[in-house]
Design a protein around this motif. Structure first.
Motif, PDB file in Angstrom:
ATOM      1  N   PHE A 144       0.833  -1.202   0.000  1.00 28.38           N
ATOM      2  CA  PHE A 144       0.000   0.000   0.000  1.00 28.38           C
ATOM      3  C   PHE A 144       0.871   1.257   0.000  1.00 28.38           C
ATOM      4  O   PHE A 144       0.611   2.206  -0.743  1.00 28.38           O
ATOM      5  N   GLY A 145       1.917   1.271   0.824  1.00 28.66           N
ATOM      6  CA  GLY A 145       2.807   2.431   0.876  1.00 28.66           C
ATOM      7  C   GLY A 145       3.482   2.692  -0.461  1.00 28.66           C
ATOM      8  O   GLY A 145       3.587   3.842  -0.901  1.00 28.66           O
ATOM      9  N   GLN A 146       3.919   1.629  -1.140  1.00 23.02           N
ATOM     10  CA  GLN A 146       4.561   1.793  -2.449  1.00 23.02           C
ATOM     11  C   GLN A 146       3.578   2.349  -3.473  1.00 23.02           C
ATOM     12  O   GLN A 146       3.930   3.226  -4.263  1.00 23.02           O
ATOM     13  N   ILE A 147       2.359   1.844  -3.451  1.00 25.17           N
ATOM     14  CA  ILE A 147       1.335   2.321  -4.388  1.00 25.17           C
ATOM     15  C   ILE A 147       1.037   3.795  -4.156  1.00 25.17           C
ATOM     16  O   ILE A 147       1.022   4.600  -5.086  1.00 25.17           O
ATOM     17  N   THR A 148       0.824   4.165  -2.889  1.00 25.92           N
ATOM     18  CA  THR A 148       0.424   5.547  -2.596  1.00 25.92           C
ATOM     19  C   THR A 148       1.528   6.549  -2.907  1.00 25.92           C
ATOM     20  O   THR A 148       1.235   7.672  -3.314  1.00 25.92           O
ATOM     21  N   GLU A 149       2.780   6.150  -2.726  1.00 25.54           N
ATOM     22  CA  GLU A 149       3.859   7.096  -3.056  1.00 25.54           C
ATOM     23  C   GLU A 149       3.844   7.420  -4.550  1.00 25.54           C
ATOM     24  O   GLU A 149       4.027   8.581  -4.933  1.00 25.54           O
ATOM     25  N   ILE A 150       3.586   6.421  -5.389  1.00 27.17           N
ATOM     26  CA  ILE A 150       3.545   6.665  -6.836  1.00 27.17           C
ATOM     27  C   ILE A 150       2.271   7.429  -7.212  1.00 27.17           C
ATOM     28  O   ILE A 150       2.311   8.394  -7.962  1.00 27.17           O
ATOM     29  N   VAL A 151       1.140   7.017  -6.665  1.00 24.00           N
ATOM     30  CA  VAL A 151      -0.131   7.682  -6.988  1.00 24.00           C
ATOM     31  C   VAL A 151      -0.121   9.130  -6.531  1.00 24.00           C
ATOM     32  O   VAL A 151      -0.624  10.011  -7.223  1.00 24.00           O
ATOM     33  N   ARG A 195       2.462  10.956  -6.376  1.00 19.84           N
ATOM     34  CA  ARG A 195       3.580  11.589  -7.083  1.00 19.84           C
ATOM     35  C   ARG A 195       4.625  12.150  -6.122  1.00 19.84           C
ATOM     36  O   ARG A 195       5.146  13.249  -6.301  1.00 19.84           O
ATOM     37  N   GLY A 196       4.888  11.359  -5.081  1.00 21.53           N
ATOM     38  CA  GLY A 196       5.940  11.707  -4.136  1.00 21.53           C
ATOM     39  C   GLY A 196       5.565  12.686  -3.060  1.00 21.53           C
ATOM     40  O   GLY A 196       6.374  12.991  -2.186  1.00 21.53           O
ATOM     41  N   SER A 197       4.337  13.193  -3.060  1.00 16.44           N
ATOM     42  CA  SER A 197       3.963  14.185  -2.043  1.00 16.44           C
ATOM     43  C   SER A 197       3.762  13.549  -0.665  1.00 16.44           C
ATOM     44  O   SER A 197       3.865  14.240   0.347  1.00 16.44           O
ATOM     45  N   LYS A 198       3.500  12.275  -0.611  1.00 15.03           N
ATOM     46  CA  LYS A 198       3.361  11.536   0.651  1.00 15.03           C
ATOM     47  C   LYS A 198       4.339  10.363   0.589  1.00 15.03           C
ATOM     48  O   LYS A 198       4.453   9.686  -0.423  1.00 15.03           O
ATOM     49  N   SER A 199       5.027  10.103   1.689  1.00 14.81           N
ATOM     50  CA  SER A 199       6.045   9.053   1.676  1.00 14.81           C
ATOM     51  C   SER A 199       5.427   7.665   1.798  1.00 14.81           C
ATOM     52  O   SER A 199       4.346   7.485   2.375  1.00 14.81           O
ATOM     53  N   CYS A 200       6.143   6.706   1.279  1.00 17.73           N
ATOM     54  CA  CYS A 200       5.743   5.302   1.349  1.00 17.73           C
ATOM     55  C   CYS A 200       5.598   4.866   2.814  1.00 17.73           C
ATOM     56  O   CYS A 200       4.633   4.208   3.182  1.00 17.73           O
ATOM     57  N   VAL A 201       6.541   5.261   3.646  1.00 20.01           N
ATOM     58  CA  VAL A 201       6.546   4.843   5.045  1.00 20.01           C
ATOM     59  C   VAL A 201       5.352   5.416   5.796  1.00 20.01           C
ATOM     60  O   VAL A 201       4.660   4.703   6.535  1.00 20.01           O
ATOM     61  N   SER A 202       5.066   6.707   5.617  1.00 22.20           N
ATOM     62  CA  SER A 202       3.956   7.316   6.359  1.00 22.20           C
ATOM     63  C   SER A 202       2.610   6.722   5.962  1.00 22.20           C
ATOM     64  O   SER A 202       1.770   6.437   6.813  1.00 22.20           O
ATOM     65  N   ARG A 203       2.388   6.508   4.665  1.00 18.96           N
ATOM     66  CA  ARG A 203       1.112   5.945   4.204  1.00 18.96           C
ATOM     67  C   ARG A 203       0.994   4.466   4.591  1.00 18.96           C
ATOM     68  O   ARG A 203      -0.075   4.002   4.960  1.00 18.96           O
ATOM     69  N   GLY A 204       2.098   3.743   4.534  1.00 16.40           N
ATOM     70  CA  GLY A 204       2.085   2.339   4.940  1.00 16.40           C
ATOM     71  C   GLY A 204       1.809   2.184   6.426  1.00 16.40           C
ATOM     72  O   GLY A 204       1.052   1.305   6.846  1.00 16.40           O
ATOM     73  N   PHE A 205       2.412   3.062   7.222  1.00 16.51           N
ATOM     74  CA  PHE A 205       2.179   3.027   8.666  1.00 16.51           C
ATOM     75  C   PHE A 205       0.721   3.346   8.990  1.00 16.51           C
ATOM     76  O   PHE A 205       0.091   2.677   9.809  1.00 16.51           O
ATOM     77  N   LEU A 206       0.179   4.355   8.340  1.00 16.64           N
ATOM     78  CA  LEU A 206      -1.223   4.713   8.557  1.00 16.64           C
ATOM     79  C   LEU A 206      -2.153   3.579   8.143  1.00 16.64           C
ATOM     80  O   LEU A 206      -3.115   3.272   8.841  1.00 16.64           O
ATOM     81  N   TYR A 207      -1.848   2.926   7.014  1.00 17.77           N
ATOM     82  CA  TYR A 207      -2.647   1.782   6.567  1.00 17.77           C
ATOM     83  C   TYR A 207      -2.592   0.653   7.601  1.00 17.77           C
ATOM     84  O   TYR A 207      -3.611   0.031   7.905  1.00 17.77           O
ATOM     85  N   GLY A 208      -1.404   0.412   8.157  1.00 13.33           N
ATOM     86  CA  GLY A 208      -1.265  -0.615   9.190  1.00 13.33           C
ATOM     87  C   GLY A 208      -2.118  -0.315  10.414  1.00 13.33           C
ATOM     88  O   GLY A 208      -2.770  -1.197  10.977  1.00 13.33           O
ATOM     89  N   LEU A 209      -2.129   0.965  10.852  1.00 11.21           N
ATOM     90  CA  LEU A 209      -2.972   1.354  11.994  1.00 11.21           C
ATOM     91  C   LEU A 209      -4.455   1.175  11.679  1.00 11.21           C
ATOM     92  O   LEU A 209      -5.236   0.707  12.512  1.00 11.21           O
ATOM     93  N   ASP A 259       9.310   1.433 -11.249  1.00 19.13           N
ATOM     94  CA  ASP A 259      10.015   0.464 -10.418  1.00 19.13           C
ATOM     95  C   ASP A 259       9.508   0.715  -9.007  1.00 19.13           C
ATOM     96  O   ASP A 259       9.868   1.708  -8.368  1.00 19.13           O
ATOM     97  N   MET A 260       8.668  -0.170  -8.539  1.00 16.04           N
ATOM     98  CA  MET A 260       7.953   0.075  -7.288  1.00 16.04           C
ATOM     99  C   MET A 260       8.859   0.075  -6.061  1.00 16.04           C
ATOM    100  O   MET A 260       8.500   0.629  -5.032  1.00 16.04           O
ATOM    101  N   GLY A 261      10.022  -0.486  -6.155  1.00 10.48           N
ATOM    102  CA  GLY A 261      10.909  -0.563  -5.008  1.00 10.48           C
ATOM    103  C   GLY A 261      11.751   0.677  -4.759  1.00 10.48           C
ATOM    104  O   GLY A 261      12.388   0.791  -3.718  1.00 10.48           O
ATOM    105  N   ILE A 262      11.750   1.638  -5.689  1.00 14.88           N
ATOM    106  CA  ILE A 262      12.642   2.788  -5.527  1.00 14.88           C
ATOM    107  C   ILE A 262      11.929   4.105  -5.239  1.00 14.88           C
ATOM    108  O   ILE A 262      12.571   5.096  -4.944  1.00 14.88           O
ATOM    109  N   GLY A 263      10.618   4.138  -5.335  1.00 12.36           N
ATOM    110  CA  GLY A 263       9.879   5.351  -5.004  1.00 12.36           C
ATOM    111  C   GLY A 263       9.741   6.327  -6.156  1.00 12.36           C
ATOM    112  O   GLY A 263      10.278   6.129  -7.246  1.00 12.36           O
ATOM    113  N   TRP A 264       9.002   7.396  -5.905  1.00 11.70           N
ATOM    114  CA  TRP A 264       8.663   8.371  -6.933  1.00 11.70           C
ATOM    115  C   TRP A 264       9.880   9.146  -7.443  1.00 11.70           C
ATOM    116  O   TRP A 264      10.095   9.264  -8.645  1.00 11.70           O
TER     117      TRP A 264
END
Length: 192
Positions: free
Chosen positions: A84-91, A93-107, A163-168
């Motif tokens: 989810f974090g990887q998807i949201t960072e690309i969607v 366009r880098g304005s939200k980090s993979c880690v922050s969105r992934g953490f929020l999704y986990g909560l 490349d989903m592993g490297i971020g926006w």
């Protein structure tokens, strides 16, 4: 009991359970016109296209094609917040980090409201690439099949050249330098 098979060459019909003679057990289909079936070749759009070719109006893979990318499928099953974090960072366009969105999704997963959050990003992804809302509404897809939905969205972005592993930022840097991701090649598959 069984429907009749019509032979267009002789204009006769045969019972479906009657065959036209002995069938050799070679393991290779007989392409002769006497066969009561036709050879069907399945085309899989995700595996046969170049990743950077823009396609609008259709998903590049189905909702239940999770094993098209077995590594991502495993990661999503164990820890969907990573995907989810990887998807949201690309969607985003880098304005939200993979880690922050992934953490929020986990909560939100703990509270049971993650599907409402993730359906928003599915809608945003669909809007960016003009994709249909299928097989049903975005919230229902994420409510009934959250893992499958995340895997499909991940594959969609990967297919579109990310490349989903490297971020926006790293993807944009690669794009500026003209570096693209290599097409997915499966052993034993050949170009047609």
């Amino acid at each position: 009991m069984y429907p009749a098979i019509h032979d267009p060459n002789s204009h006769q019909s045969y019972p479906a359970d009657a065959h036209m003679g002995p069938i050799p057990a070679s393991g290779v289909p007989d392409p002769s016109p006497n066969q009561p079936y036709s050879a069907v070749h399945h085309h899989h759009p995700y595996l046969n296209r170049a990743p950077s070719a823009p396609v609008t109006g259709q998903w590049t893979s189905g909702l239940c094609h999770c094993f098209d990318d077995p590594v991502n499928c495993g990661i999503t099953c164990v820890c969907p917040c990573i995907t989810f974090g990887q998807i949201t960072e690309i969607v985003n366009r880098g304005s939200k980090s993979c880690v922050s969105r992934g953490f929020l999704y986990g909560l939100l997963t703990v509270t049971g409201f993650a599907c409402f959050y993730s359906c928003f990003y599915r809608s945003k992804l669909r809007g960016q690439y003009d994709l249909p809302e299928e097989p049903c509404t975005d919230c229902l897809v994420h409510f009934c099949c959250p893992g499958c939905a995340l895997c499909q969205e991940y594959r969609e972005l990967k297919y579109r050249g990310f490349d989903m592993g490297i971020g926006w930022e790293a993807n944009m840097d690669r794009q500026k330098r003209g570096v693209t991701t290599a097409p997915i090649v499966i052993p034993g598959m050949a170009r047609s």
